[in-house]
Design an enzyme around this catalytic site. Structure first.
Site: not given
Length: 298
Positions: A148, A172, A244, A247, A270, A279
């Site tokens: 990110r 995160k 993003h 990414r 994730h 994806y």
């Protein structure tokens, strides 16, 4: 109203302390809750008296203003977290947001770039200048590691391990992950750290890996303006680019070239495989497009 604001402030503090959310996320939570409090104030409803009905009416009100289902769904998510917090602190008897379903969201595939567009974007910065070489290194790091933008800008010198060929990324919720770095990025980083960064540093003490022309850490807005400029230079539609996008390209290109979905999940950081699953849809859409364009029966 002041008492309600105090509850919101306590909730925001708890998010910062317990979940380590970024300032941008905390500000977003505050804005959403302030909107709800203003709505309650105009409806003459006290926070402790809120029921499922008021929350549903608030959502309908937001949708009637032309806001997207995604935005209203985010509003509801914030309210669920807030009322859950109040319930856990015994500040309300019942959680009125329980069992309220979010508006149905259309599944939107993320924008990405082709491998050729990535190459064009990497060729756009002027490597002969300090800032141009820095920017090329940053773009390569975003694409090669699937970071990110906030993760990239928060990188410290100590996060790079050339001996092991890895980079430590703080994601995160302060979750740490280790991502391998390829030879191309290693070469760029070594030159940047040895030759370019000292000239940008200007005898200032700064831990951030990537620096601006004044020797300080780079702002998100400043970096993204430069990315937009490079997109224009590379004839890439800048309106379709988001922070993003690189990414997304990282994940999509890995899957296009045979990577396992769970490996991509780990590299992206994730928590759930479901988040990474989208994806595979991007990759499938790309295959359909290639088939339609190049196959005689497409």
């Amino acid at each position: 109203m002041r008492e309600n604001m105090s509850k919101v402030e306590s909730f925001i503090d708890s998010l910062w302390i317990e979940k380590g959310l970024s300032k941008n996320s905390l500000d977003s939570y505050s804005r959403d809750l302030n909107l709800f409090l203003n709505y309650l104030d105009s409806s003459k409803v006290e926070l402790i008296d809120v029921t499922r009905v008021e929350i549903m009416e608030f959502m309908s009100f937001r949708l009637s203003k032309g806001l997207s289902a995604k935005t209203v769904s985010r509003n509801l998510s914030v309210l669920k977290a807030f009322f859950g917090y109040l319930e856990s602190r015994n500040l309300i008897r019942n959680n009125p947001s329980k069992d309220i379903e979010s508006p149905k969201l259309p599944r939107k595939l993320p924008n990405t770039l082709t491998e050729q567009q990535i190459n064009d974007l990497l060729d756009a910065p002027d490597e002969k200048t300090n800032l141009g070489f820095r920017d090329k290194t940053m773009i390569e790091a975003l694409y090669s590691c699937g970071m990110r933008v906030s993760e990239l800008l928060n990188l410290k010198l100590s996060d790079i391990n050339f001996n092991q060929g890895v980079i430590r990324i703080l994601g995160k919720g302060s979750k740490e992950r280790i991502v391998p770095i390829g030879e191309e990025l290693i070469n760029l980083l070594k030159k940047y750290i040895e030759l370019i960064r000292p000239e940008l540093l200007k005898n200032v003490t700064e831990d951030h890996l990537f620096l601006n022309s004044r020797g300080a850490g780079i702002t998100r807005q400043g970096f993204w303006l430069r990315i937009k400029d490079y997109c224009l230079k590379a004839n890439i539609d800048a309106s379709k680019i988001s922070p993003h996008t690189l990414r997304h390209a990282f994940a999509t290109h890995l899957l296009n070239n045979g990577a396992d979905l769970r490996v991509v999940q780990l590299l992206l950081g994730h928590a759930s495989l479901n988040t990474t699953q989208i994806y595979t849809e991007v990759a499938n859409e790309r295959l359909k497009s290639i088939h339609k364009t190049h196959h005689p029966r497409g």
